[in-house]
Design an enzyme around this catalytic site. Structure first.
Site, PDB file in Angstrom:
ATOM      1  N   GLY A 186       0.833  -1.267   0.005  1.00  0.00           N
ATOM      2  CA  GLY A 186       0.029  -0.001   0.053  1.00  0.00           C
ATOM      3  C   GLY A 186       0.900   1.411   0.017  1.00  0.00           C
ATOM      4  O   GLY A 186       2.156   1.055  -0.183  1.00  0.00           O
ATOM      5  N   THR A 188       1.269   3.419   2.133  1.00  0.00           N
ATOM      6  CA  THR A 188       2.026   3.832   3.405  1.00  0.00           C
ATOM      7  C   THR A 188       3.462   2.966   3.419  1.00  0.00           C
ATOM      8  O   THR A 188       4.395   3.404   3.648  1.00  0.00           O
ATOM      9  CB  THR A 188       1.353   3.664   4.619  1.00  0.00           C
ATOM     10  OG1 THR A 188      -0.039   4.364   4.346  1.00  0.00           O
ATOM     11  CG2 THR A 188       1.923   4.351   5.944  1.00  0.00           C
ATOM     12  N   ALA A 225      -2.726   0.157   7.126  1.00  0.00           N
ATOM     13  CA  ALA A 225      -4.000  -0.565   7.631  1.00  0.00           C
ATOM     14  C   ALA A 225      -5.045   0.692   7.037  1.00  0.00           C
ATOM     15  O   ALA A 225      -4.879   1.692   6.822  1.00  0.00           O
ATOM     16  CB  ALA A 225      -4.318  -0.691   8.825  1.00  0.00           C
ATOM     17  N   GLU A 227      -0.393 -10.566   3.177  1.00  0.00           N
ATOM     18  CA  GLU A 227      -0.535  -9.762   4.552  1.00  0.00           C
ATOM     19  C   GLU A 227      -0.653 -10.466   5.785  1.00  0.00           C
ATOM     20  O   GLU A 227       0.092 -10.535   6.864  1.00  0.00           O
ATOM     21  CB  GLU A 227      -1.182  -8.424   4.370  1.00  0.00           C
ATOM     22  CG  GLU A 227      -0.837  -7.587   3.386  1.00  0.00           C
ATOM     23  CD  GLU A 227      -1.670  -6.415   3.189  1.00  0.00           C
ATOM     24  OE1 GLU A 227      -2.841  -6.535   3.539  1.00  0.00           O
ATOM     25  OE2 GLU A 227      -1.371  -5.298   2.728  1.00  0.00           O
TER      26      GLU A 227
END
Ligand code: DER
Length: 238
Positions: free
Chosen positions: A29, A31, A87, A107
């Site tokens: 993702g 981040t 998240a 994940e």
């Protein structure tokens, strides 16, 4: 500070916990991407040595390969020293919703065998109760009779006013086709009008449905969360 600045701040803070010689779970993702970048930076500066990355998606695998991070997998490294990942939602007990990027299965496989799992978020991800944000709660299902699985999931969560839909992706010709995960499965996104109640009960009920591979509730897996906000960075450890 943009939201991406905050993501980067949280990611860089988490990478301070990476020590030479570690097996590191590399999240997926926007981040986690910053964390992977930072690890490769420290490796090239010689500030980190002998890191083995275990990627949680083909996307992260490709990013890490392009950055020259040595990679392995859970077959060769069944225990991960530290996993760092983003998240979609984090509740006060550090339960998570993940998987809006489609990588929830790998994940969860990596993060469930990590000695430490640091979640990195900007403050927009904080919620009182996961599944209550009216955003998607992803469920990975086999392709076979996915519509049947969708109906069973809606029935299961009827008490929470659940609507489900098959996740789609662009087909490259201006149309849509079902999104296919790295594991060649489909994703059904669940949308709730009310709280889903006890997370463990919900999780067990979902996983008992034949045809369901896994879901985006990460219950009790995170050991810390690093939250980057406009007022600074905080770390919450269980
Ligand atoms: O799909 C995932 O689980 C990702 O980690 C996602 O939940 C967080 O992605 P973001 O960092 O791009 O918001």
């Amino acid at each position: 500070l943009t939201q991406d600045d905050l993501k980067k701040i949280a990611a860089y803070k988490a990478v301070e916990h990476v020590k030479s010689g570690m097996v590191v779970g590399l999240g997926t993702g926007s981040t986690a991407k910053h964390a992977v970048d930072r690890i490769s930076q420290l490796l090239s500066q010689g500030k980190l040595k002998n890191i083995v990355g275990v990627p949680t998606s083909t996307q992260t695998h490709e990013q890490a390969v392009s950055l020259g991070i040595p990679l392995s997998d859970l077959d060769s490294h069944p225990v991960v020293d530290l996993a760092i990942d983003g998240a979609d939602e984090v509740d006060p007990a550090l339960n998570l919703v993940k998987g809006r990027g489609g990588s929830l299965l790998r994940e969860k496989m990596v993060e469930s065998v990590a000695k430490k799992f640091i979640v990195i978020v900007d403050e927009s991800k904080l919620v009182k109760h996961i599944g209550g944000s009216r955003l998607a709660m992803p469920v990975e299902v086999v392709q076979f009779c996915w519509s049947h699985s969708l109906k069973r999931l809606e029935e299961l969560f009827a008490h929470a006013g659940c609507a489900a839909q098959l996740r789609k992706a662009a087909d490259g010709a201006g149309g849509k086709k079902p999104y296919v995960t790295d594991n060649n499965n489909y994703i059904i996104d669940l949308y709730f009008e009310k709280e889903i109640g006890d997370l463990n009960r919900a999780s067990d009920a979902v996983l008992r449905l034949p045809g369901i591979v896994d879901h985006g509730m990460f219950i009790g897996l995170a050991t810390s969360v690093i939250i980057a906000g406009v007022d600074g960075v905080t770390i919450k450890t269980k």
